[in-house]
Design an enzyme around this catalytic site. Sequence first.
Site, PDB file in Angstrom:
ATOM      1  N   ARG A   2       0.819  -1.216   0.000  1.00 53.47           N
ATOM      2  CA  ARG A   2       0.000   0.000   0.000  1.00 53.47           C
ATOM      3  C   ARG A   2       0.851   1.263   0.000  1.00 53.47           C
ATOM      4  O   ARG A   2       0.428   2.304   0.502  1.00 53.47           O
ATOM      5  CB  ARG A   2      -0.976   0.008   1.181  1.00 53.47           C
ATOM      6  CG  ARG A   2      -2.079  -1.047   1.053  1.00 53.47           C
ATOM      7  CD  ARG A   2      -3.046  -0.967   2.206  1.00 53.47           C
ATOM      8  NE  ARG A   2      -4.103  -1.979   2.063  1.00 53.47           N
ATOM      9  CZ  ARG A   2      -4.776  -2.512   3.073  1.00 53.47           C
ATOM     10  NH1 ARG A   2      -4.513  -2.143   4.324  1.00 53.47           N
ATOM     11  NH2 ARG A   2      -5.709  -3.411   2.865  1.00 53.47           N
ATOM     12  N   ARG A  51      -3.053   5.924  -0.250  1.00 45.14           N
ATOM     13  CA  ARG A  51      -3.778   6.766   0.685  1.00 45.14           C
ATOM     14  C   ARG A  51      -2.957   7.569   1.681  1.00 45.14           C
ATOM     15  O   ARG A  51      -3.465   8.534   2.241  1.00 45.14           O
ATOM     16  CB  ARG A  51      -4.765   5.884   1.438  1.00 45.14           C
ATOM     17  CG  ARG A  51      -4.096   4.699   2.118  1.00 45.14           C
ATOM     18  CD  ARG A  51      -5.064   3.566   2.304  1.00 45.14           C
ATOM     19  NE  ARG A  51      -4.462   2.514   3.123  1.00 45.14           N
ATOM     20  CZ  ARG A  51      -5.126   1.663   3.836  1.00 45.14           C
ATOM     21  NH1 ARG A  51      -6.442   1.719   3.863  1.00 45.14           N
ATOM     22  NH2 ARG A  51      -4.532   0.738   4.539  1.00 45.14           N
ATOM     23  N   ARG A  85      -6.573  11.709  -7.023  1.00 46.11           N
ATOM     24  CA  ARG A  85      -7.730  10.821  -6.947  1.00 46.11           C
ATOM     25  C   ARG A  85      -9.018  11.566  -6.595  1.00 46.11           C
ATOM     26  O   ARG A  85     -10.109  10.982  -6.608  1.00 46.11           O
ATOM     27  CB  ARG A  85      -7.514   9.779  -5.835  1.00 46.11           C
ATOM     28  CG  ARG A  85      -7.062   8.395  -6.216  1.00 46.11           C
ATOM     29  CD  ARG A  85      -8.120   7.443  -6.737  1.00 46.11           C
ATOM     30  NE  ARG A  85      -9.431   7.496  -6.162  1.00 46.11           N
ATOM     31  CZ  ARG A  85      -9.840   6.802  -5.103  1.00 46.11           C
ATOM     32  NH1 ARG A  85      -9.002   6.014  -4.459  1.00 46.11           N
ATOM     33  NH2 ARG A  85     -11.090   6.881  -4.672  1.00 46.11           N
ATOM     34  N   ASP A 121      -6.703  -2.972  -7.337  1.00 42.70           N
ATOM     35  CA  ASP A 121      -7.424  -3.531  -6.197  1.00 42.70           C
ATOM     36  C   ASP A 121      -7.700  -4.996  -6.485  1.00 42.70           C
ATOM     37  O   ASP A 121      -7.847  -5.383  -7.650  1.00 42.70           O
ATOM     38  CB  ASP A 121      -8.743  -2.788  -5.959  1.00 42.70           C
ATOM     39  CG  ASP A 121      -9.403  -3.209  -4.642  1.00 42.70           C
ATOM     40  OD1 ASP A 121      -9.102  -2.583  -3.611  1.00 42.70           O
ATOM     41  OD2 ASP A 121     -10.180  -4.185  -4.656  1.00 42.70           O
ATOM     42  N   TYR A 136     -15.026 -12.528  -0.020  1.00 48.63           N
ATOM     43  CA  TYR A 136     -15.822 -11.358  -0.391  1.00 48.63           C
ATOM     44  C   TYR A 136     -17.063 -11.756  -1.179  1.00 48.63           C
ATOM     45  O   TYR A 136     -18.161 -11.248  -0.954  1.00 48.63           O
ATOM     46  CB  TYR A 136     -14.976 -10.389  -1.228  1.00 48.63           C
ATOM     47  CG  TYR A 136     -14.058  -9.505  -0.424  1.00 48.63           C
ATOM     48  CD1 TYR A 136     -14.566  -8.592   0.496  1.00 48.63           C
ATOM     49  CD2 TYR A 136     -12.676  -9.575  -0.579  1.00 48.63           C
ATOM     50  CE1 TYR A 136     -13.732  -7.765   1.229  1.00 48.63           C
ATOM     51  CE2 TYR A 136     -11.829  -8.760   0.152  1.00 48.63           C
ATOM     52  CZ  TYR A 136     -12.362  -7.855   1.054  1.00 48.63           C
ATOM     53  OH  TYR A 136     -11.531  -7.052   1.783  1.00 48.63           O
TER      54      TYR A 136
END
Length: 355
Positions: A38, A42, A51, A87, A162
């Site tokens: 990551r 973010r 973004r 992702d 998921y």
Amino acid sequence: MSANGSPAGQQPTATYDSVFLKACRREPVPHTPVWFMRQAGRSLPEYLKVREGIPMLESCTRPELVTEITLQPVRRHNVDAAIYYSDIVVPLKAIGVDLDIKPGVGPVVAHPIRTRADLAQLRDLTPEDVSYVTEAIGLLTAELGPTPLIGFAGAPFTLASYLVEGGPSRTYENAKSMMYGDPELWADLLDRLADITAAFLKVQIEAGASAVQLFDSWAGALAPADYRRSVLPASAKVFDAVSGYGVPRIHFGVGTGELLQLMGEAGADVVGVDWRVPLDEAVRRIGPGKALQGNLDPTVLFAGKDVVETKAREVLDAAAGLEGHVFNLGHGVMPSTDPDALTRLVEFVHTESAR
């Protein structure tokens, strides 16, 4: 042929002698390579700026935006490898699964897979489904030069979790219920996901990725016997499918201390270790013949420079006897991490581990 002009199965020469790939191959290196899960995203203000107003899944389909986001931490931190910005649900979205990533929640699936008829949602993935990935990796490898690009995908178990739960879960009650109660349906689901995952990784490698990582983020929820029987075959199928390309294959999960040997058996060249198991103990569990990746606790980065250096030195000391070591966090960079702390950590590891 791959996008960089090398035959499929042959490493691009620009990256082959990089410190990251050498460590993955368990060859001598001038210093321990560093990258962070990551790292692209973010925690960086420049990421938040580019973004702004763009939904997560849409951002993954814009090659020029993907290229910029992937390059940002390489420019800022001087890491030894880039990780492709994407992702784990991108290939599922690409084949038409009705899902979205909801801010603050994560992937949410409109029609969870609970019956055999629901498997019809999962058709084969073709390169045309993810042409934006091929385009983005072509742009990236041209910019990165000798810095390797790591492609990645979600492992079959985590994707299945998921899809069956319909979103994130703490208990995996629906997924485990299927695994225990309908093992044939479960096996067919994971086998289909293994094919989709392998196809997604092949696209990335053929476009120019120098290594790939399989994220089995939720595998730590499983007992070793259940992992061996119900998960390992699908993960092994993925690794086997890309074995002919000659790129290092990394396997990572969270809370997988009890599964490290089995995760190594699945076929990875490099086993990622979270912060719960010291690397010298991890290599004892995994056995010889694998490089290790990890494993600083991501929260240590909030504790100040001296503490970060002390804890990073402990990781390097625990890795001193390893055949190959790639320094990383034990999980992903947390959103509120100070980017400067990451930059300082890279420099410290490079300097401290210089041989």
